[in-house]
Design a protein around this motif. Structure first.
Motif, PDB file in Angstrom:
ATOM      1  N   THR A   1       0.855  -1.119   0.065  1.00 13.78           N
ATOM      2  CA  THR A   1       0.090  -0.207  -0.036  1.00 13.78           C
ATOM      3  C   THR A   1       0.875   1.253   0.018  1.00 13.78           C
ATOM      4  O   THR A   1       0.335   2.284  -0.485  1.00 13.78           O
ATOM      5  N   ASP A   2       2.167   1.152   0.440  1.00 16.05           N
ATOM      6  CA  ASP A   2       3.081   2.347   0.414  1.00 16.05           C
ATOM      7  C   ASP A   2       3.370   2.606  -1.014  1.00 16.05           C
ATOM      8  O   ASP A   2       3.806   3.741  -1.305  1.00 16.05           O
ATOM      9  N   SER A   3       3.225   1.676  -1.710  1.00 16.98           N
ATOM     10  CA  SER A   3       3.755   1.947  -3.238  1.00 16.98           C
ATOM     11  C   SER A   3       2.330   2.555  -4.155  1.00 16.98           C
ATOM     12  O   SER A   3       2.811   3.236  -5.074  1.00 16.98           O
ATOM     13  N   LEU A   4       1.270   2.509  -3.434  1.00 14.31           N
ATOM     14  CA  LEU A   4       0.141   3.114  -4.123  1.00 14.31           C
ATOM     15  C   LEU A   4       0.271   4.751  -4.094  1.00 14.31           C
ATOM     16  O   LEU A   4       0.762   5.265  -3.229  1.00 14.31           O
ATOM     17  N   ILE A   5       0.033   5.397  -5.107  1.00 16.31           N
ATOM     18  CA  ILE A   5       0.054   6.874  -5.061  1.00 16.31           C
ATOM     19  C   ILE A   5      -0.964   7.601  -4.367  1.00 16.31           C
ATOM     20  O   ILE A   5      -2.152   7.440  -4.511  1.00 16.31           O
ATOM     21  N   ASN A   6      -0.482   8.329  -3.578  1.00 13.86           N
ATOM     22  CA  ASN A   6      -1.539   9.042  -2.931  1.00 13.86           C
ATOM     23  C   ASN A   6      -1.694  10.620  -3.761  1.00 13.86           C
ATOM     24  O   ASN A   6      -0.882  11.027  -4.164  1.00 13.86           O
ATOM     25  N   VAL A   7      -2.761  10.771  -3.823  1.00 15.34           N
ATOM     26  CA  VAL A   7      -3.304  12.002  -4.603  1.00 15.34           C
ATOM     27  C   VAL A   7      -4.062  12.734  -4.035  1.00 15.34           C
ATOM     28  O   VAL A   7      -4.557  13.865  -4.743  1.00 15.34           O
ATOM     29  N   LEU A   8      -4.021  12.867  -2.943  1.00 10.34           N
ATOM     30  CA  LEU A   8      -5.034  13.913  -2.218  1.00 10.34           C
ATOM     31  C   LEU A   8      -4.223  15.199  -1.749  1.00 10.34           C
ATOM     32  O   LEU A   8      -3.026  15.155  -1.490  1.00 10.34           O
ATOM     33  N   GLU A   9      -4.874  16.346  -1.825  1.00 12.35           N
ATOM     34  CA  GLU A   9      -4.373  17.530  -1.276  1.00 12.35           C
ATOM     35  C   GLU A   9      -4.127  17.753   0.184  1.00 12.35           C
ATOM     36  O   GLU A   9      -3.293  18.180   0.719  1.00 12.35           O
ATOM     37  N   SER A  10      -5.510  17.179   0.799  1.00 12.48           N
ATOM     38  CA  SER A  10      -5.132  17.203   2.197  1.00 12.48           C
ATOM     39  C   SER A  10      -5.967  15.917   2.784  1.00 12.48           C
ATOM     40  O   SER A  10      -6.877  15.321   2.077  1.00 12.48           O
ATOM     41  N   GLU A  11      -5.496  15.330   3.968  1.00  9.46           N
ATOM     42  CA  GLU A  11      -6.054  14.001   4.346  1.00  9.46           C
ATOM     43  C   GLU A  11      -7.366  14.177   4.977  1.00  9.46           C
ATOM     44  O   GLU A  11      -7.740  15.517   5.280  1.00  9.46           O
TER      45      GLU A  11
END
Lengths: 358, 199
Positions: free
Chosen positions: B107-117
């Motif tokens: 899951t760390d390799s999936l890209i995080n696309v959010l501007e804010s959590e």
């Protein structure tokens, strides 16, 4: 009703033990409206940052093409309505004269329908097939009895009837082949694959249909070809191609795309060149696997968005990987090879890992 | 409430509705990355993401004339994106190899696309909103719905615990969903009205 679970899933903080439950929950259509507020929030939070890979123009082109396709379908409907109107008025006039035309027409019909059939039946009587195989790691080129030339790429198999000339020029292909077909308009040349069939007269084109891939692709260099699919034992036209067009059918989604391209990239293999043109890493590795007879594993999902532009000629796997590693944040490792039960060495395995240099 | 900034102006949207391809391209230019990122959050792999975004834009073009008010463009685009992505994940959720992929991918390799959590506060806000709607359900429906979705009981188990027939349980749950759909729609309408007034 597990809001937290869903948010964790969407933000990649999920745990593998309950991901099945969460996806089930998400996929339940009845929850669509309930969860909408979560997704609205997600949408607001989603950034517009561009992704690693390029090729945005190509994607827009693909969309344009799809829109054109469906647009054409609409126009055709309109046209046929107009045609039907014209047809009915013309018919009234013609029907009076028609009686005098019926008898010669029937005899013409009998002539044209009866004779070609009987010729066909004779030809199909003695069918002996020849099979040519290019194993993984080697390429072959051959000339068919009618003078057409074929190049077979790594791990491909071509089957054709021995009495190849004349009415039934049909070959069966598993894998990838480039064809230079001798011109004969009366007798089209068919390349059959498990997924689709390509019909050609005199022309140069590439067909790619490996059994272990869900995709079917064909690229036209010269002349004209038609892509067909066999449904209920009848060949039906899917698409016609012009030179410098590439056709791709994805079995998984049953969708196809036609793109204008530079064919060089698709046919370079026949001259021993490995060519990449803004291709994503998985595609590049897939090609290397066949070319060098190895298994390649990409360890990190992030890497799948890397794209490459490169041409290799007469280089070893090591040289190719080394060059790819110098230009992008990857490193590669060979796994230790074990012996198979029969004493042969097993296939070489390579792992591609993320590596931020410096 | 935070108001999303608009990525294309009204004139462009109007031209797009009128069938201007250049305006369509401008919309693609403005929203492609965001749509890719959004679909990726749901689908978590590149090829599905690409396919979904393609479909979203094709639908957008084909249905452009049904878009009457330019002010609701973002919201309309969201609906198309949401429904298209959900249709695909619904299909994928039945495929063994896809579920295995989700379980095994790092899951760390999936890209995080959010501007804010997502904040704890927002999470509670969402939960409260949902609860408010559930609590407005008639008593029996509410009980059956909670047993089903919070306690994860089967229809048979709910039937035994509520001392009613399995058919009646199913009936309650179907009605509950229908009710929730309606009330959420109204709620959503009010929220949207507020947003447009603020604009």
């Amino acid at each position: 009703m597990d809001i937290k679970g869903i948010i964790n899933y969407l933000t990649n903080h999920y745990h593998k033990d309950n991901v099945r439950d969460t996806v089930d929950n998400l996929a339940d259509e009845r929850n669509n409206e309930l969860y909408e507020p979560i997704f609205r929030m997600l949408w607001r939070k989603t950034g517009s940052q561009k992704r690693l890979k390029s090729g945005e123009t190509a994607r827009l082109n693909a969309i344009h093409h799809k829109i054109n396709l469906s647009g054409k379908a609409n126009n055709q409907k309109d046209n046929s309505r107009i045609r039907r109107l014209m047809y009915s008025t013309t018919m009234k006039v013609l029907s009076r004269a028609a009686v005098w035309l019926v008898i010669p027409f029937l005899s013409f019909l009998a002539l044209t329908m009866w004779f070609p059939k009987s010729i066909l039946i004779n030809n199909q009587a003695s069918v002996v097939h020849t099979e040519v195989v290019a194993p993984v790691g080697s390429q072959i080129n051959l000339t068919l009895p009618d003078g057409s030339k074929v190049w077979l790429n790594h791990g491909s198999r071509l089957t054709y009837p021995q009495c190849f000339k004349g009415a039934c020029r049909t070959v069966h292909l598993e894998g990838e082949g480039f064809f230079e077909v001798e011109s004969d308009f009366k007798h089209p040349f068919f390349v059959e694959t498990k997924k689709m069939t390509v019909k050609a007269t005199g022309t140069k084109f590439n067909v790619k249909a490996y059994d272990d891939s869900p995709d079917f692709e064909t690229t036209l260099v010269e002349g004209r070809v038609a892509v067909m699919k066999t449904v209920d034992e009848k060949r039906r036209l899917i698409s016609k191609l012009d030179p410098n067009q590439h056709f791709k059918f994805k079995s998984e989604s049953s969708k196809y795309i036609v793109k204008d391209i530079d064919p060089e990239k698709y046919i370079a293999w026949k001259d021993g060149k490995l060519m990449f043109e803004d291709d994503a890493l998985p595609h590049v590795m897939r090609k290397l696997e066949r070319w060098y007879n190895v298994d390649i594993i990409i360890e990190d999902e992030k890497l799948k968005r890397l794209t490459y532009k490169a041409t290799f000629f007469d280089e070893t796997l090591d040289q190719v990987l080394e060059k790819l590693a110098t230009v992008s944040p990857i490193k590669y490792e060979y796994e230790k090879r074990e012996f198979n039960e029969n004493g042969t060495l097993e296939k070489r395995k390579v792992t591609i890992k993320y590596d931020l240099k410096n | 409430m935070k108001i999303a900034k608009k990525l294309v102006d009204e004139a462009t949207i109007n031209q797009f509705i009128a069938g201007d391809v250049k305006a369509f391209d401008a919309i693609f230019e403005a929203y492609n990355a965001k749509l890719e990122n959004f679909a990726y959050s749901i689908l978590k792999n590149e090829s599905d993401t690409e396919e979904t975004v393609q479909e979203i834009f094709v639908k957008l073009w084909e249905k452009r004339t049904s878009l009457k008010q330019t002010s609701s463009f973002e919201s309309y685009l969201f609906s198309v994106a949401y429904n298209t992505s959900m249709t695909l994940i619904r299909k994928r959720s039945k495929e063994k190899h896809y579920l295995e992929y989700l379980e095994n991918v790092n899951t760390d390799s999936l890209i995080n696309v959010l501007e804010s959590e997502f904040t704890e506060e927002e999470l509670q806000q969402l939960q409260q909103r949902l609860n408010k709607h559930i609590e407005a359900l008639p008593a029996k429906q509410q009980e059956a719905f909670k047993l089903k979705h919070f306690d994860r009981l089967s229809y048979q188990e709910i039937a035994t615990s509520m001392n009613i027939s399995k058919n009646t349980v199913e009936n309650h749950i179907v009605k509950a969903h229908k009710y929730l759909r309606e009330s959420l729609k109204k709620d959503y309408f009010i929220v949207m009205l507020l947003v447009s007034l603020l604009n």
